[in-house]
Each structure stands twice: as C-alpha cells, then as structure tokens.
Design a protein around this motif. Structure first.
Motif, PDB file in Angstrom:
ATOM      1  N   VAL A   1       0.972   7.212   8.552  1.00  0.00           N
ATOM      2  CA  VAL A   1       1.450   6.212   7.601  1.00  0.00           C
ATOM      3  C   VAL A   1       0.299   5.250   7.321  1.00  0.00           C
ATOM      4  O   VAL A   1      -0.345   4.758   8.255  1.00  0.00           O
ATOM      5  CB  VAL A   1       2.670   5.431   8.137  1.00  0.00           C
ATOM      6  CG1 VAL A   1       3.178   4.465   7.071  1.00  0.00           C
ATOM      7  CG2 VAL A   1       3.772   6.374   8.574  1.00  0.00           C
ATOM      8  N   GLU A   2       0.022   4.978   6.043  1.00  0.00           N
ATOM      9  CA  GLU A   2      -1.065   4.081   5.658  1.00  0.00           C
ATOM     10  C   GLU A   2      -0.556   3.017   4.692  1.00  0.00           C
ATOM     11  O   GLU A   2       0.477   3.199   4.036  1.00  0.00           O
ATOM     12  CB  GLU A   2      -2.203   4.868   4.999  1.00  0.00           C
ATOM     13  CG  GLU A   2      -2.824   5.923   5.881  1.00  0.00           C
ATOM     14  CD  GLU A   2      -4.037   6.578   5.227  1.00  0.00           C
ATOM     15  OE1 GLU A   2      -4.978   5.836   4.858  1.00  0.00           O
ATOM     16  OE2 GLU A   2      -4.041   7.808   5.091  1.00  0.00           O
ATOM     17  N   ASP A   3      -1.322   1.921   4.605  1.00  0.00           N
ATOM     18  CA  ASP A   3      -0.955   0.858   3.671  1.00  0.00           C
ATOM     19  C   ASP A   3      -2.211   0.125   3.219  1.00  0.00           C
ATOM     20  O   ASP A   3      -3.165  -0.054   3.996  1.00  0.00           O
ATOM     21  CB  ASP A   3       0.014  -0.136   4.331  1.00  0.00           C
ATOM     22  CG  ASP A   3       0.584  -1.136   3.326  1.00  0.00           C
ATOM     23  OD1 ASP A   3       1.010  -0.700   2.239  1.00  0.00           O
ATOM     24  OD2 ASP A   3       0.582  -2.337   3.626  1.00  0.00           O
TER      25      ASP A   3
ATOM     26  N   ARG B   1      -7.359  -1.967   4.687  1.00  0.00           N
ATOM     27  CA  ARG B   1      -6.434  -0.846   4.833  1.00  0.00           C
ATOM     28  C   ARG B   1      -6.018  -0.727   6.296  1.00  0.00           C
ATOM     29  O   ARG B   1      -6.762  -1.088   7.201  1.00  0.00           O
ATOM     30  CB  ARG B   1      -7.080   0.451   4.354  1.00  0.00           C
ATOM     31  CG  ARG B   1      -6.095   1.601   4.178  1.00  0.00           C
ATOM     32  CD  ARG B   1      -6.640   2.682   3.265  1.00  0.00           C
ATOM     33  NE  ARG B   1      -5.590   3.617   2.890  1.00  0.00           N
ATOM     34  CZ  ARG B   1      -4.716   3.395   1.920  1.00  0.00           C
ATOM     35  NH1 ARG B   1      -4.793   2.288   1.214  1.00  0.00           N
ATOM     36  NH2 ARG B   1      -3.776   4.282   1.629  1.00  0.00           N
TER      37      ARG B   1
ATOM     38  N   LYS C   1      -3.824   2.042   9.065  1.00  0.00           N
ATOM     39  CA  LYS C   1      -3.316   3.403   9.242  1.00  0.00           C
ATOM     40  C   LYS C   1      -2.787   3.548  10.662  1.00  0.00           C
ATOM     41  O   LYS C   1      -3.448   3.121  11.614  1.00  0.00           O
ATOM     42  CB  LYS C   1      -4.444   4.410   8.993  1.00  0.00           C
ATOM     43  CG  LYS C   1      -4.077   5.877   9.212  1.00  0.00           C
ATOM     44  CD  LYS C   1      -5.279   6.756   8.847  1.00  0.00           C
ATOM     45  CE  LYS C   1      -4.988   8.219   9.020  1.00  0.00           C
ATOM     46  NZ  LYS C   1      -6.143   9.066   8.611  1.00  0.00           N
ATOM     47  N   ILE C   2      -1.602   4.114  10.792  1.00  0.00           N
ATOM     48  CA  ILE C   2      -1.049   4.392  12.114  1.00  0.00           C
ATOM     49  C   ILE C   2      -0.795   5.887  12.259  1.00  0.00           C
ATOM     50  O   ILE C   2      -0.492   6.586  11.285  1.00  0.00           O
ATOM     51  CB  ILE C   2       0.248   3.602  12.389  1.00  0.00           C
ATOM     52  CG1 ILE C   2       1.330   3.915  11.343  1.00  0.00           C
ATOM     53  CG2 ILE C   2      -0.029   2.114  12.479  1.00  0.00           C
ATOM     54  CD1 ILE C   2       2.684   3.309  11.683  1.00  0.00           C
TER      55      ILE C   2
ATOM     56  N   ALA D   1      -3.937   3.394  15.962  1.00  0.00           N
ATOM     57  CA  ALA D   1      -3.885   2.525  14.783  1.00  0.00           C
ATOM     58  C   ALA D   1      -5.295   2.086  14.430  1.00  0.00           C
ATOM     59  O   ALA D   1      -6.123   1.851  15.321  1.00  0.00           O
ATOM     60  CB  ALA D   1      -2.999   1.309  15.033  1.00  0.00           C
TER      61      ALA D   1
ATOM     62  N   PHE E   1       1.934  -6.530   7.554  1.00  0.00           N
ATOM     63  CA  PHE E   1       1.609  -5.121   7.315  1.00  0.00           C
ATOM     64  C   PHE E   1       2.422  -4.206   8.224  1.00  0.00           C
ATOM     65  O   PHE E   1       2.680  -3.048   7.883  1.00  0.00           O
ATOM     66  CB  PHE E   1       0.104  -4.854   7.445  1.00  0.00           C
ATOM     67  CG  PHE E   1      -0.463  -4.912   8.843  1.00  0.00           C
ATOM     68  CD1 PHE E   1      -0.234  -3.893   9.760  1.00  0.00           C
ATOM     69  CD2 PHE E   1      -1.266  -5.977   9.231  1.00  0.00           C
ATOM     70  CE1 PHE E   1      -0.795  -3.924  11.036  1.00  0.00           C
ATOM     71  CE2 PHE E   1      -1.824  -6.019  10.499  1.00  0.00           C
ATOM     72  CZ  PHE E   1      -1.580  -4.996  11.409  1.00  0.00           C
ATOM     73  N   TRP E   2       2.848  -4.732   9.398  1.00  0.00           N
ATOM     74  CA  TRP E   2       3.695  -3.931  10.271  1.00  0.00           C
ATOM     75  C   TRP E   2       5.020  -3.589   9.570  1.00  0.00           C
ATOM     76  O   TRP E   2       5.515  -2.455   9.671  1.00  0.00           O
ATOM     77  CB  TRP E   2       3.978  -4.672  11.578  1.00  0.00           C
ATOM     78  CG  TRP E   2       2.821  -4.705  12.509  1.00  0.00           C
ATOM     79  CD1 TRP E   2       2.011  -5.768  12.787  1.00  0.00           C
ATOM     80  CD2 TRP E   2       2.314  -3.606  13.283  1.00  0.00           C
ATOM     81  NE1 TRP E   2       1.041  -5.417  13.698  1.00  0.00           N
ATOM     82  CE2 TRP E   2       1.202  -4.099  14.014  1.00  0.00           C
ATOM     83  CE3 TRP E   2       2.691  -2.282  13.430  1.00  0.00           C
ATOM     84  CZ2 TRP E   2       0.472  -3.291  14.883  1.00  0.00           C
ATOM     85  CZ3 TRP E   2       1.963  -1.460  14.283  1.00  0.00           C
ATOM     86  CH2 TRP E   2       0.866  -1.966  15.004  1.00  0.00           C
TER      87      TRP E   2
ATOM     88  N   HIS F   1       5.454  -3.359   6.345  1.00  0.00           N
ATOM     89  CA  HIS F   1       5.131  -2.375   5.312  1.00  0.00           C
ATOM     90  C   HIS F   1       5.048  -0.973   5.901  1.00  0.00           C
ATOM     91  O   HIS F   1       5.570  -0.002   5.319  1.00  0.00           O
ATOM     92  CB  HIS F   1       3.794  -2.732   4.654  1.00  0.00           C
ATOM     93  CG  HIS F   1       3.865  -3.907   3.728  1.00  0.00           C
ATOM     94  ND1 HIS F   1       3.048  -4.044   2.633  1.00  0.00           N
ATOM     95  CD2 HIS F   1       4.658  -5.017   3.742  1.00  0.00           C
ATOM     96  CE1 HIS F   1       3.323  -5.175   2.006  1.00  0.00           C
ATOM     97  NE2 HIS F   1       4.288  -5.791   2.678  1.00  0.00           N
ATOM     98  N   LEU F   2       4.377  -0.848   7.034  1.00  0.00           N
ATOM     99  CA  LEU F   2       4.204   0.467   7.655  1.00  0.00           C
ATOM    100  C   LEU F   2       5.535   1.061   8.091  1.00  0.00           C
ATOM    101  O   LEU F   2       5.814   2.242   7.860  1.00  0.00           O
ATOM    102  CB  LEU F   2       3.260   0.352   8.856  1.00  0.00           C
ATOM    103  CG  LEU F   2       1.783   0.032   8.548  1.00  0.00           C
ATOM    104  CD1 LEU F   2       1.039  -0.292   9.836  1.00  0.00           C
ATOM    105  CD2 LEU F   2       1.115   1.195   7.824  1.00  0.00           C
TER     106      LEU F   2
ATOM    107  N   TYR G   1       7.480   4.333   6.748  1.00  0.00           N
ATOM    108  CA  TYR G   1       7.899   5.404   7.662  1.00  0.00           C
ATOM    109  C   TYR G   1       9.363   5.774   7.437  1.00  0.00           C
ATOM    110  O   TYR G   1       9.754   6.916   7.685  1.00  0.00           O
ATOM    111  CB  TYR G   1       7.686   4.931   9.103  1.00  0.00           C
ATOM    112  CG  TYR G   1       8.045   5.968  10.155  1.00  0.00           C
ATOM    113  CD1 TYR G   1       7.150   7.000  10.454  1.00  0.00           C
ATOM    114  CD2 TYR G   1       9.260   5.912  10.834  1.00  0.00           C
ATOM    115  CE1 TYR G   1       7.468   7.948  11.408  1.00  0.00           C
ATOM    116  CE2 TYR G   1       9.575   6.871  11.786  1.00  0.00           C
ATOM    117  CZ  TYR G   1       8.690   7.886  12.070  1.00  0.00           C
ATOM    118  OH  TYR G   1       8.998   8.836  12.996  1.00  0.00           O
TER     119      TYR G   1
END
Length: 472
Positions: free
Chosen positions: A387-389, A407, A409-410, A422, A462-463, A465-466, A470
């Motif tokens: 998952v990216e944002d 950016r 990414k997890i 992450a 952002f957490w 958002h991720l 998901y």
C-alpha cells in the motif's frame, strides 16, 4: 594473570557507543568492567560520523524548510564558518575527557591503549608510551571495535589521499569542488551537506542506477531529484577508473569510465565499511581474523567453544547502525550477567531481533525505513500486499511547504495482517519512524492499528490514508 588490579569480570575492547553500553550493562548487573580504547572514547559515531554529520546537516534541513514557505526567505547563503564552529562544539573539539568520565562514573575502569586478544580471557594493552599491560577477564571479553571506511582499489586513489567520512565531518574548510564516490547513506548526506555549505561544484559518481540501493526505489528517486534541484551533479552508471593528485595541496583529477575527467579540490570515498579486526589477536583464540566476527543470538562468538568471547556493533557485521549496536550491547551485557551469576533459565532477552531495525538518512528529503522492503519480502516468499500514498495529499503537507514532495509505502503480511516494513520519504518525517518501528516490531494487527487515531492536522494522518487504502 597479573595483580588484582588487572583482573575484571568483563573486559570491553572499544569505547564507542556499543562498547560503552556493554560495559554499563555489565556493571549494572553487579560485575566489574574495564574498557580499552586506543583512540577517542565515544568512538567513530561521536566524532567522525553520526553526531558531526547531523550537526552539518541540521542547518541544511532548516534552510530547506524555510525555502518551502513564503515570508521566510533566507537572507543569503548558509554561514559555513558558523556551522563548522558549532560542529566543533558538538564534538567537544575532539576532546574525549567527558566521555572518559562517563565510563568511569558507571563505574568502570578506562584503559587507554591498543587492545589485543592474547589467548582465552586475556587482553594485552599497548599504551601510548609503548608499555604493555595484560588484563585478565573472569567471565567475558567483548569486542566492540567497530568498522573502518573501505577505500576501493582504484589506481591512484589511495595516493591521492581521499576523504572518507572522517575527514569530511571534521573538515576545517569546505572545498569549492568536490567529487563523491558512492551513492549510499554517507555519500548522500555528506554530498548534500557540503554542497550547501560551499562545495558549489559537487559531483556524485554512482556505479549503479540509483541512490540508496538498499531502500525502496522511490526513496533514491526523490532524493536524486532534490539533489539535482539544489545543483548537485548526480551521475549514474559512472565510476572512477583512475585518480591523480600531483601535489599535496593541489587539485585532484578523477578519470571516469566514459573518458570524462573531473578536476576537484577533494575527492570523498563513501563506498562502504569493513569490520575493524586488524591486529586484534583473533587468531590466538581460534576466530577467523578477516572479520566480521560471527555471533549467535546473544552476541557470543560462535567460533569460541567456551563461550567467553562476544562481539557487538559493526564488528559482527549484523547491522552497521549505531542504535542497533547499542541494542545488541544491552542484550549482550544482560546475557553476560545472567551467565556469570548462573541465573536459572536462559539469559534475559537472549534473542536479537533485527527484523525491526530502523534507519534514517538525514537528507532533504528525509528517508526513513524499518523492516523489509517489498523485494526482500517477496524474495522471502511471504504473502505480500503493498500500500502506498503520496504524502502531498495529507492535509498537513500544505502547512509544511507549498511544494511538498514525499511518499510512504507499507509492506503487509496478508495472512497475519501485520506490517513487515515501511518506508517514509519527505521533509520533516523522521519523527514518524518510531511509530512504524513499533508497528513492525510488535506486529500490531492492522485492525488494532486502525484505532490509533492520528491528530489533525499533522503528517501522521498518512497512517489513516494507508489503512483506508488497504480497505479498513
């Protein structure tokens, strides 16, 4: 064995952060300890690496933040002389007396000199005056000698007296023209810092196709864009095949593999490090003398059957990060105490968990990572979902800068629904890394992580958002 003044429960060779912590944990557990150091107590990190490099980078970081908002324009270039002066204060002007006092206040005995193994549980120390003192350990010897910069075998490079991190971080003047060989953490940090402080013609020679090759690809891409915007000449797929310097204080010329020549005032090598095991006496106890020293989960050297030799920090090759060396040392010191006191059961915290090793590159943008990258997770055969944002979509990004670029990414283990890794890249994001480290190390279920509500308006959103991306 010598007199009683030469006998200690634990002897630590190396007084960098890892060695200091190992001794402190042993003393805390009721053991006596001696710490042997030939150079500066506090080690590479305190004087030539982590601390001075961040002192040089901090003004660059602040300047980048100022540039991002109207009304706060810089009134001219960064004052390099003032930055270097503050750097000198931060490293105590290369005076380790305060660090020696810290060791002695544990209390542990500080012994100045070159430490060398001389058989089981014996350490010979050659002092500054050449006298040799033999120390005897009752329970353990801990090797914490760190690592040394690696200079590749490019013809003429050694003769040209290249800078490594040691010369770059303590430089009294910033060269106007600088060539940096390498695209890893040290090369990127020092290229950006020195360029901002006056190395107006800075060229990076990167053998591969991207910066920070051990990170997610977008991390190196964002950083390369930033360096180039600032005027750093980043050249991918390029190597120096010969280096020349005719005079002691004269210019240096780098001959590249594409036939191009670059003339500079200094050339800096940032191509890796190797375990500091030269003349350590490892052969006297049956340990391979080429390093790194192989250890088990308690940092005990696997080649020593009696189990009295330990190795922590860079010298064991597990993870060349100061904070991970300190983590290993806490674990190692506690294990030594448990074994010395014959406590029931296994030594406390006897498993070193490197899966959650965090790392930060203190550049603009900051690069933060913990755990596995996507490629590492897939190579391990794990059930991966990514998952990216774009961090610019977070409401707080607009408050940080008008042109925020970043950016995140997890990497998710789909079967267990926990984070494997992450990566966060952007301005002012390093303080968000520890939350990711906790999530990865503690294996916090995503369904539980969803209840950790981020504050508005902060970048921590952002957490949200991720997790929403998901599907939570």
């Amino acid at each position: 064995m010598g007199d009683d003044g030469d006998a200690f429960d634990v002897i630590v060779i190396g007084a960098g952060p890892a060695g200091e912590i190992a001794a402190a944990r042993a003393v805390r557990g009721g053991l006596t300890a001696a710490v042997v150091e030939e150079r500066l107590a506090g080690g590479e990190c305190a004087y030539y690496a982590c601390i001075p490099s961040k002192a040089l980078l901090r003004p660059v970081d602040l300047a980048a933040e100022v540039r991002g908002l109207p009304g706060l324009e810089l009134r001219g270039p960064i004052d390099a002389a003032a930055v270097l002066a503050r750097r000198d204060e931060v490293v105590s002007h290369l005076d380790d007396s305060g660090q020696v006092r810290w060791i002695e206040d544990r209390p542990a005995t500080f012994v100045r000199g070159r430490g060398r193994l001389a058989g089981p549980l014996r350490v010979e120390v050659t002092g500054p005056d050449g006298d040799v003192r033999t120390l005897q350990a009752r329970h353990a010897v801990v090797v914490a000698t760190g690592s040394d910069p690696l200079v590749p075998g490019v013809p003429g490079l050694r003769e040209a007296r290249p800078w490594t991190n040691r010369e770059a971080t303590v430089a009294e003047q910033v060269p106007k023209r600088l060539v940096v060989i390498g695209g890893g953490a040290v090369g990127c940090e020092m290229a950006q810092a020195l360029h901002a402080l006056g190395a107006l013609e800075t060229t990076m020679l990167v053998r591969g196709g991207r910066l920070l090759s051990r990170f997610e690809p977008f991390a190196g891409e964002l950083l390369a864009d930033s360096l180039r915007r600032d005027g750093v000449d980043v050249r991918f797929g390029r190597s120096a095949v010969r280096v020349e310097r005719a005079f002691l204080d004269g210019p240096v010329t780098a001959h590249l593999d594409d036939g191009v020549q670059i003339e500079a005032d200094e050339v800096m090598v940032a191509t890796g490090r190797r375990a500091a095991v030269v003349d350590l006496g490892l052969e006297t106890v049956g340990v391979p003398a080429d390093g790194p020293i192989e250890v088990d989960a308690t940092m005990r050297a696997t080649a020593v059957p009696d189990g009295w030799l330990y190795a922590v920090g860079d010298v064991n090759g597990l993870n060349l990060l100061t904070h991970m060396g300190k983590y290993q040392s806490r674990l190692c010191g506690d294990a030594i105490v448990a074994r010395a006191r014959d406590l029931p059961g296994e030594p406390a915290r006897d498993t070193a968990d490197h899966a959650g090793a965090p790392q930060v590159i203190f550049t603009d943008p900051q690069v933060c990572a913990v755990g596995l990258t996507e490629s590492q997770a897939r190579e391990a055969g794990l059930p991966v979902r990514v998952v990216e944002d774009d961090l610019a979509t977070v409401s707080a990004a607009r408050l940080q800068a008008d042109d925020y670029r970043g950016r995140v990414k997890i990497i998710v283990d789909e079967e267990r629904r926990v984070l494997l890794g992450a990566t966060i890249v952007g301005p002012a994001v390093l303080d968000h890394l520890h939350a990711a480290t906790i999530a990865v190390t503690a294996e916090v279920p995503l369904d539980r992580l969803w209840h950790a509500v981020p504050v508005f308006p902060t970048m921590s959103e952002f957490w949200l958002h991720l997790l929403e991306a998901y599907g939570l």
